[in-house]
Structures are given as C-alpha cells and as structure tokens.
Write an enzyme that holds these catalytic residues in place. Structure first.
Site, PDB file in Angstrom:
ATOM      1  N   CYS A   1       0.823  -1.220   0.000  1.00 58.71           N
ATOM      2  CA  CYS A   1       0.000   0.000   0.000  1.00 58.71           C
ATOM      3  C   CYS A   1       0.856   1.269   0.000  1.00 58.71           C
ATOM      4  O   CYS A   1       0.439   2.304   0.520  1.00 58.71           O
ATOM      5  CB  CYS A   1      -0.966   0.025   1.186  1.00 58.71           C
ATOM      6  SG  CYS A   1      -2.150  -1.327   1.216  1.00 58.71           S
ATOM      7  N   ALA A   2       2.049   1.163  -0.562  1.00 58.87           N
ATOM      8  CA  ALA A   2       2.971   2.311  -0.586  1.00 58.87           C
ATOM      9  C   ALA A   2       3.671   2.377  -1.940  1.00 58.87           C
ATOM     10  O   ALA A   2       4.897   2.229  -2.021  1.00 58.87           O
ATOM     11  CB  ALA A   2       3.977   2.217   0.549  1.00 58.87           C
TER      12      ALA A   2
END
Length: 392
Positions: free
Chosen positions: A337-338
């Site tokens: 999620c980055a």
C-alpha cells in the site's frame, strides 16, 4: 505458523488484551456516554482510561485531545481533509503510505497543491530538502515516522522543529512507530498524531485514533450522535465529541487500553531493544545469502522492526507464497500500500517481500526463516502450482 507480518497487524496479543475485551462484553456491555446508568458509566470509564493511558505514552497533556476511530487511516483522513483548504500547499515525502497519498490526491483535485520531497535509496529524507520545499502558501508538513516498506526512521523531531519555526502544522503518521519508538508530541512539535491500535500498541483491529493539538480546529469527517449536547443542531465544539459521532468500539478500546498498559509496564525501551535485536539478527543473516538484496538502511538502529528484500529477480508474490505454503511463515509480499515508496526504491515492478517483527517473536524463529530463505535462494524453489504469484 511463524508470524512475521506485524507491520500489518500484530499477533499474538498480550493475554490481558483478550481478558479486557471479554470483561467488557461480559460485565459492561453498555454504550459509553449514552446514559447515566451503572453499565453506561462503566463503559465510559473504560474508554476514558484508554485515553489516559495513550496520553501518558505520547506525553499528551489533555487526554480529551485524543479522538478515537477505526484505525490510523481514518485518523489521517480526518487530519488531512479536516485541516487543508483549497489554495493551500502541503509538503510530504516520497515514502508515504496510501493513507497519506490518497487523501492528498483527492485534495489535489480540490485545489490543494502537494510537493513530495524525494527520499534517497534507503528511504531516508533530508531536513534541508524539506525546508527547501516550503513556500509562502505552505500550510502543513505530513510525514510518516517510519516507512512501512523499509522501516526507515524519519527525523521527525527535526522536521517538527522546522514546522514550528515556519508556523506550519505538523501531521505525523505513527502507524509503524506507536508502541515501538518513544513518541513525545511536545518534544517533537507534533500537532496531529495518527496512530493505529491494532499494530504495535497490541490492541484489536478496528481501533486507532488522532491526537489534535490544542487550538487546532478541523472540519469533522462525520456528524451524528455524541451522547452530549444533543440540543445543539450541529456538532458540539468540545473534544473528543466533535470528532466522535456514533457508538465507539468500546470492547476494542478496552483491549487497546490493556495493550498500552502492557507496553508501559514492560517498558518501551525493553520492547524496542528486543525488536531491534531480532531485526539486526535478520539483517545480518540476509546479507550473507547470495541472491538476496535488502532495501532500506540495513541498520537495525535506524529502522523500525521492518525489513524488505528481493530474492534474485523473482516476483515477490512467488516468494511470499512459498514461505506461506511450504515453510508456514506469514509475511507480506507486494507494494505494501505504498507505491510511492517502491518507485523511490526502484522496486515498483518486482515488488518486495517484507518481514516485520514483534515483541513476541523469538530468535529461533528468525534463524528458521533465514534457513528457509537460504534454501529458496540456493535451490530456486518454484512457487506451488495454482498460486497467483501476485503481491498486493
């Protein structure tokens, strides 16, 4: 299963967390702040006690400045969307989680300008680069305390001092550091601190919160029942009710309070020392395995207990599947999620495998994982048939 996915959610929890949640459901059970009977008052005391424990942990003078929600993501949305206005400028980094980058992306469509300061190949940021990005219309700096990909610890106190000197608001994402590193909102000049309950604070999922400094006014994300000031047509002005509409997760907050008590009793220095030793042990072993490349500082003292790596040129998802299905090791493979962080590291296509450690992990578990990774690297063990080989 050996669990090395604590950066997503810590497991197991201290026994007293489960006991506190069971006590809440069996003996309390009522809605906090919604009535004057004994059970409602007992529920309210549980919630207030958790606020006080967190305030003591983060050196927050007024526990009522802590607003509870579902997680750090909700807290960051309240901080970012509640603070920034069209025509303003905000500075952030290239290592942020989507919990920061996605709200900022939405606000860009509403007239907020965003500058992402590039970090280096270890995920580190320079304070002077942050200072150079500040403009006359800059309103805030938003920064992760430690990367969820590389574990890189950012110079939060120095950036906070810069923000205070320039008259800017400072928002800190403590998803990977609350319960891991010593956080002092006063010494670090933090105006808005977002924290999850379910990670290193040892609470259950569905808990988290936001510290809001005195004198700071945010636009609420939601409106509704607060159990007080019911005669007022709009949201009450007082905290925490202004940002806490609807029934709280009382049983979860009881567990979170027990988790924070556990941390304060054990001592955050002791917890940090154990997790740092595991991280150092893992790093030292990984760097001896031919074909494995480690990303980040590669120094346990300069990172949270998070280590990401690649095995040769193999997709991270394949390695994660092998570790899960063949060796019974839980980790996280993918973009975590980055995506900005992976673009910074040059790993957006291949992605990475991430191990993250907890106070409850042991050195023998780390040794076992290193033996498994050595075997995977040396023998080019294929992913099991039918596995997707994807990483998210």
């Amino acid at each position: 299963m050996i669990y090395f996915d604590n950066a997503a959610t810590s497991w197991p929890k201290p026994p007293e967390v489960l006991a506190a949640m069971e006590h809440c459901l069996r003996e309390v059970g009522a809605n906090p702040g919604r009535a004057g009977h004994k059970l409602a008052l007992a529920a309210n005391r549980l919630v207030d006690e958790t606020r006080k424990e967190l305030a003591a942990l983060f050196n927050i003078r007024d526990p009522d400045r802590i607003v509870f929600g579902l997680n750090a993501t909700e807290a960051l949305n309240l901080a970012i969307k509640g603070l920034l206005r069209p025509g303003q400028h905000v500075v952030t980094s290239s290592m942020e989680h989507n919990s920061v980058t996605r709200p900022l992306h939405v606000l860009q469509g509403r007239g907020v300008e965003v500058t992402k300061v590039p970090c280096d190949h270890t995920g580190a940021i320079r304070v002077e680069d942050v200072a150079a990005a500040i403009r006359p219309d800059t309103a805030a700096i938003v920064m992760t305390h430690a990367s969820n990909v590389t574990g890189t610890i950012m110079p939060v106190a120095e950036i906070g001092r810069l923000a205070r000197k320039k008259g800017l608001h400072f928002i800190v994402d403590a998803a990977q550091t609350a319960g891991v590193l010593d956080i002092d909102v006063e010494a670090m000049y933090i105006d808005l601190l977002a924290f999850p309950g379910h990670k290193s604070l040892f609470g259950p999922p569905g808990t988290g919160g936001l510290y809001v400094a005195g004198g700071l006014e945010l636009t609420p994300l939601k409106e509704g029942g607060t159990g007080s000031h019911s005669d007022v047509p709009g949201q009450p002005e007082v905290l925490p009710e202004r940002y806490e509409s609807g029934t709280l997760n009382t049983v979860g907050l009881a567990g979170l309070g027990a988790g924070v008590k556990f941390i304060r009793r054990e001592g955050i220095e002791k917890i940090r020392r154990h997790e740092q030793e595991l991280t150092g042990q893992f790093l030292e072993g990984l760097m001896k395995i031919e074909g494995i490349r480690v990303y980040g500082p590669r120094d346990a003292a300069r990172q949270a207990p998070v280590v990401s790596f690649a095995v040769k040129n193999r997709p991270a998802g394949d390695i994660g599947t092998i570790l899960d299905q063949k060796y019974n090791i839980a980790c996280r493979a993918g973009l975590h999620c980055a995506p900005d962080a992976h673009r910074t590291l040059g790993t957006f296509e291949q992605k990475l495998v991430r191990f993250s450690f907890s106070y409850f992990n042991r050195p023998d578990e780390v040794d076992y994982a290193l033996r498994c990774l050595l075997e995977i690297a040396e023998k080019d063990i294929p992913a099991p048939e039918g596995s997707s080989g994807c990483g998210c």
